[in-house]
Design an enzyme around this catalytic site. Structure first.
Site, mmCIF file in Angstrom:
data_model
loop_
_atom_site.group_PDB
_atom_site.id
_atom_site.type_symbol
_atom_site.label_atom_id
_atom_site.label_comp_id
_atom_site.label_asym_id
_atom_site.label_seq_id
_atom_site.Cartn_x
_atom_site.Cartn_y
_atom_site.Cartn_z
ATOM 1 N N ARG A 237 0.867 -1.175 0.000
ATOM 2 C CA ARG A 237 0.000 0.000 0.000
ATOM 3 C C ARG A 237 0.905 1.225 0.000
ATOM 4 N NH1 ARG A 237 -3.484 -2.786 -1.493
ATOM 5 N NH2 ARG A 237 -5.551 -3.168 -0.613
ATOM 6 N N GLU A 266 -3.621 7.840 -3.984
ATOM 7 C CA GLU A 266 -3.986 7.209 -5.263
ATOM 8 C C GLU A 266 -5.268 7.819 -5.758
ATOM 9 O OE1 GLU A 266 -4.104 2.930 -5.156
ATOM 10 O OE2 GLU A 266 -2.044 2.814 -4.481
ATOM 11 N N HIS A 285 -1.466 0.714 -9.621
ATOM 12 C CA HIS A 285 -2.071 -0.289 -8.723
ATOM 13 C C HIS A 285 -2.686 -1.453 -9.523
ATOM 14 C CE1 HIS A 285 -3.895 -0.738 -4.432
ATOM 15 N NE2 HIS A 285 -3.656 -1.916 -4.973
HETATM 16 C C1 GLV Z 1 -5.127 -5.011 -4.039
HETATM 17 O O1 GLV Z 1 -4.353 -4.153 -3.749
HETATM 18 C C2 GLV Z 1 -5.754 -5.850 -3.088
HETATM 19 O O2 GLV Z 1 -5.652 -5.584 -1.877
HETATM 20 O O3 GLV Z 1 -6.390 -6.838 -3.500
#
Ligand code: GLV
Length: 326
Positions: A237, A266, A285
């Protein structure tokens, strides 16, 4: 009794929505951008189920506005967008999608590692800029991956999958995580302190969930401990990493490069200074974004909703404590 109402905060594969619709009335948010918080707040009062994404903030206020909610299902393995203690307190089961994305995410962490080590984005740009005039002995030289030392911070399912890939590259793997030294050794790694890991690794890859403890886990002090030739990879993250400290470290050559699948915030604003750096590769991401894995994640999220509506335990529940309440 009417059918249960479920709100799905983004388009899912039609097959999954069809499966869900066999069990309830489904409303799907079909816009590209997520619904505003207020929109979810407005709808949640009439809902028995909510299927949400990591872009949706689900807090206590929303839960208090949802007297009939039986399940909240997050289409992600991470759930830092949801106030879990608040959900548990209110007896609301929260679902997530663990397991299916481990290998896909580990592939991507390795892809970022390889791309930054061997400067692939820069090399592509080099051609587009008309600079490829000849073969040159030093141009675009990068770092070897084979035989290097990889530091893994957080050795859960995804961290362990990254370790398996590292063994194929003959890497020494140092691990800093909650697992025991024995468990880590069985996976082929060596448990070390965070300081040792940072100072000895050629690559550092982050695989911890975002919690109060891991917020800005890697900041100025940690970056200064890394080798000037080291490369930092983040597929966890964005907020596990202090972005201002990272910018300074990359700009001043305290570390060599970074590969980031996740950012704080983000999406990353186009004027963010990190985007001005050649040695920072940022992608939006997408670590779990293979067609097969995203389809499986959608199916798991739907199955969690269906189980919740039926009053059954969610197949993958983040807070199973809700089932132990009297
Ligand atoms: C993506 O970042 C997830 O947590 O699945």
């Amino acid at each position: 009794m009417g059918r249960d109402q479920v709100f799905v905060t983004r388009e899912l594969p039609p097959k999954m929505l069809g499966k869900l619709a066999e069990h309830c009335d489904v409303e799907v948010w079909d816009e590209f951008l997520p619904p505003d918080y207020e929109i979810i707040l407005d709808k949640i009062g009439g809902l028995a189920g909510l299927l949400c994404l990591l872009t949706d903030r689900i807090d206590a206020q929303l839960m208090d506005a949802a007297p009939d909610i039986k399940v909240i299902s997050n289409l992600a393995v991470g759930y830092d967008n949801i106030d879990i203690p608040a959900a548990t307190q209110r007896g609301i089961p929260i679902g997530n999608t663990p397991g299916v994305l481990n290998e896909t995410t580990a592939d991507f962490a390795f892809a970022l590692l390889m791309a930054t080590a061997r400067r692939i984005p820069e090399a592509r740009q080099y051609i587009h800029d008309g600079k490829w005039l000849t073969w040159h002995p030093t141009v675009l030289s990068g770092q070897d991956v084979f035989g290097a030392t990889l530091g893994i911070i957080g050795c859960g399912r995804i961290g362990a999958a990254v370790m398996r890939r590292a063994s194929g590259f003959g890497m020494r793997v140092l691990v800093n995580s909650l697992e025991s030294a024995d468990e880590i050794q069985q996976l082929g790694g060596e448990k070390v302190s965070l300081d040792e890991l940072l100072s000895q690794s050629d690559f550092v890859s982050l695989h911890v969930p975002l919690t109060e403890e891991t917020h800005h886990l890697i900041g100025e002090r940690e970056l200064k401990q890394m080798k000037p030739t080291a490369i930092l990879i983040n597929t966890a993250r964005g907020s596990v990493l202090d972005p201002e400290a990272l910018y300074t470290a990359l700009r001043d050559g305290e570390i060599l490069a970074a590969g980031l699948d996740v950012t704080e915030p983000e999406p990353i604003p186009l004027d963010d200074l990190l985007l001005s750096l050649e040695n920072c590769l940022i992608v939006p991401h997408i670590a779990s974004a293979s067609v097969a894995t995203r389809t499986k994640m959608a199916e798991m999220a739907v199955d969690n909703v269906i189980a919740g509506l039926r009053g059954q335990a969610l197949p993958t529940c983040v807070n199973p404590e809700v089932y132990q309440r009297g």
